[in-house]
Enzyme design. Structure first.
Site, PDB file in Angstrom:
ATOM      1  N   GLU A 117       5.364  13.435  -2.627  1.00 43.53           N
ATOM      2  CA  GLU A 117       5.910  12.421  -1.714  1.00 43.53           C
ATOM      3  C   GLU A 117       7.155  12.941  -0.975  1.00 43.53           C
ATOM      4  O   GLU A 117       7.350  12.647   0.208  1.00 43.53           O
ATOM      5  CB  GLU A 117       6.226  11.134  -2.494  1.00 43.53           C
ATOM      6  CG  GLU A 117       4.944  10.468  -3.000  1.00 43.53           C
ATOM      7  CD  GLU A 117       5.178   9.139  -3.706  1.00 43.53           C
ATOM      8  OE1 GLU A 117       6.346   8.730  -3.890  1.00 43.53           O
ATOM      9  OE2 GLU A 117       4.171   8.499  -4.078  1.00 43.53           O
ATOM     10  N   HIS A 163       9.903   1.286  -2.578  1.00 40.89           N
ATOM     11  CA  HIS A 163       8.934   2.118  -3.298  1.00 40.89           C
ATOM     12  C   HIS A 163       9.692   3.241  -3.981  1.00 40.89           C
ATOM     13  O   HIS A 163      10.698   3.705  -3.451  1.00 40.89           O
ATOM     14  CB  HIS A 163       7.924   2.724  -2.308  1.00 40.89           C
ATOM     15  CG  HIS A 163       7.144   3.871  -2.883  1.00 40.89           C
ATOM     16  ND1 HIS A 163       5.991   3.697  -3.609  1.00 40.89           N
ATOM     17  CD2 HIS A 163       7.392   5.209  -2.876  1.00 40.89           C
ATOM     18  CE1 HIS A 163       5.549   4.882  -4.018  1.00 40.89           C
ATOM     19  NE2 HIS A 163       6.385   5.816  -3.577  1.00 40.89           N
ATOM     20  N   ASN A 208       7.539  -5.895  -1.381  1.00 38.82           N
ATOM     21  CA  ASN A 208       8.382  -5.726  -2.571  1.00 38.82           C
ATOM     22  C   ASN A 208       9.574  -4.801  -2.312  1.00 38.82           C
ATOM     23  O   ASN A 208      10.060  -4.128  -3.207  1.00 38.82           O
ATOM     24  CB  ASN A 208       7.538  -5.303  -3.782  1.00 38.82           C
ATOM     25  CG  ASN A 208       6.859  -3.957  -3.580  1.00 38.82           C
ATOM     26  OD1 ASN A 208       7.034  -3.318  -2.551  1.00 38.82           O
ATOM     27  ND2 ASN A 208       6.104  -3.509  -4.564  1.00 38.82           N
ATOM     28  N   LYS A 249      11.174  -0.405   2.388  1.00 38.99           N
ATOM     29  CA  LYS A 249      10.003  -0.791   3.170  1.00 38.99           C
ATOM     30  C   LYS A 249      10.396  -1.674   4.371  1.00 38.99           C
ATOM     31  O   LYS A 249      11.541  -2.142   4.444  1.00 38.99           O
ATOM     32  CB  LYS A 249       9.017  -1.532   2.255  1.00 38.99           C
ATOM     33  CG  LYS A 249       8.523  -0.668   1.080  1.00 38.99           C
ATOM     34  CD  LYS A 249       7.452  -1.387   0.279  1.00 38.99           C
ATOM     35  CE  LYS A 249       6.972  -0.539  -0.873  1.00 38.99           C
ATOM     36  NZ  LYS A 249       5.768  -1.086  -1.508  1.00 38.99           N
ATOM     37  N   TYR A 292      -0.145   6.860   1.415  1.00 37.95           N
ATOM     38  CA  TYR A 292      -0.739   6.081   0.324  1.00 37.95           C
ATOM     39  C   TYR A 292      -2.187   6.493   0.037  1.00 37.95           C
ATOM     40  O   TYR A 292      -2.969   5.678  -0.467  1.00 37.95           O
ATOM     41  CB  TYR A 292      -0.663   4.591   0.648  1.00 37.95           C
ATOM     42  CG  TYR A 292       0.687   3.964   0.339  1.00 37.95           C
ATOM     43  CD1 TYR A 292       1.158   3.899  -0.974  1.00 37.95           C
ATOM     44  CD2 TYR A 292       1.482   3.410   1.336  1.00 37.95           C
ATOM     45  CE1 TYR A 292       2.388   3.316  -1.283  1.00 37.95           C
ATOM     46  CE2 TYR A 292       2.721   2.822   1.038  1.00 37.95           C
ATOM     47  CZ  TYR A 292       3.155   2.776  -0.275  1.00 37.95           C
ATOM     48  OH  TYR A 292       4.366   2.196  -0.579  1.00 37.95           O
TER      49      TYR A 292
HETATM   50  P1  CMP Z   1       4.365   0.712  -4.166  1.00 41.59           P
HETATM   51  O1  CMP Z   1       5.272   1.049  -5.296  1.00 41.59           O
HETATM   52  O2  CMP Z   1       4.833   1.116  -2.806  1.00 41.59           O
HETATM   53  O3  CMP Z   1       2.920   1.366  -4.429  1.00 41.59           O
HETATM   54  C1  CMP Z   1       1.734   0.834  -3.834  1.00 41.59           C
HETATM   55  C2  CMP Z   1       1.952  -0.476  -3.173  1.00 41.59           C
HETATM   56  O4  CMP Z   1       0.813  -1.245  -2.928  1.00 41.59           O
HETATM   57  C3  CMP Z   1       2.800  -1.353  -4.086  1.00 41.59           C
HETATM   58  O5  CMP Z   1       4.125  -0.860  -4.148  1.00 41.59           O
HETATM   59  C4  CMP Z   1       2.636  -2.699  -3.411  1.00 41.59           C
HETATM   60  O6  CMP Z   1       3.574  -2.901  -2.383  1.00 41.59           O
HETATM   61  C5  CMP Z   1       1.250  -2.599  -2.766  1.00 41.59           C
HETATM   62  N1  CMP Z   1       0.288  -3.525  -3.346  1.00 41.59           N
HETATM   63  C6  CMP Z   1      -0.308  -4.531  -2.690  1.00 41.59           C
HETATM   64  N2  CMP Z   1      -1.151  -5.192  -3.477  1.00 41.59           N
HETATM   65  C7  CMP Z   1      -1.091  -4.618  -4.694  1.00 41.59           C
HETATM   66  C8  CMP Z   1      -1.727  -4.866  -5.944  1.00 41.59           C
HETATM   67  N3  CMP Z   1      -2.616  -5.850  -6.098  1.00 41.59           N
HETATM   68  N4  CMP Z   1      -1.403  -4.061  -6.987  1.00 41.59           N
HETATM   69  C9  CMP Z   1      -0.522  -3.035  -6.831  1.00 41.59           C
HETATM   70  N5  CMP Z   1       0.119  -2.750  -5.655  1.00 41.59           N
HETATM   71  C10 CMP Z   1      -0.165  -3.533  -4.604  1.00 41.59           C
END
Ligand code: CMP
Length: 138
Positions: free
Chosen positions: A126, A115, A112, A9, A49
């Site tokens: 995806e 992904h 984070n 990311k 997303y």
């Molecule tokens: P990812 O695995 O990319 O899938 C969806 C993304 O939404 C997740 O990682 C997080 O980076 C983001 N996200 C932000 N807020 C939340 C939340 N409250 N719960 C889950 N995902 C979140």
């Protein structure tokens, strides 16, 4: 053999963690079958997303994912979906196992670092979102 999609990311790219993430995948015996750097616009991030469209974090997530370059990869290996997710750790980095990428580097639930697809059907969708068949080395 199984395939999955992983994304480094904007926070991972801007913090210089591309090599670190790829090293962890490769050291775990996961093969990189395709890789490229992209800078998504808002609409492209929303498309990726789309399953989260109704979530309260959708707007902020897609702003973040279109805020800078990302690296998208197709990963290949046995049980690669599960293995990649175990290397990455829980979405909420505070719950991620020590030694996982998110436990080591994430700074927020949104920031984070990485992904990865969560199931075979999502992996197929995806991978298809970012790569044509010609771009994936089998
Ligand atoms: P990812 O695995 O990319 O899938 C969806 C993304 O939404 C997740 O990682 C997080 O980076 C983001 N996200 C932000 N807020 C939340 C939340 N409250 N719960 C889950 N995902 C979140």
């Amino acid at each position: 053999m199984e395939y999955t999609l992983s994304i480094i990311k904007p926070d991972g790219v801007s913090r210089g963690l591309i090599g670190e993430v790829i090293k962890r995948f490769e050291e775990a015996g996961i093969r990189i079958a395709a890789l490229k750097m992209l800078h998504l616009n808002k609409e492209e991030a929303e498309g990726f997303y789309a399953v989260h469209r109704d979530k309260p974090f959708f707007d902020s997530l897609t702003d973040f994912m279109s805020s800078g370059p990302i690296v998208v990869m197709v990963l290949e290996g046995e049980d690669v979906i599960g293995r990649t997710r175990r290397l990455i750790g829980a979405t909420d980095y505070r719950k991620a196992e020590p030694g996982t990428i998110r436990a080591d580097f994430a700074t927020g639930i949104e920031k984070n670092i990485v992904h990865a697809s969560d199931a075979p059907e999502t992996a197929a969708t995806e991978i298809d979102y970012f790569f044509s068949k010609l771009e994936i080395s089998l």
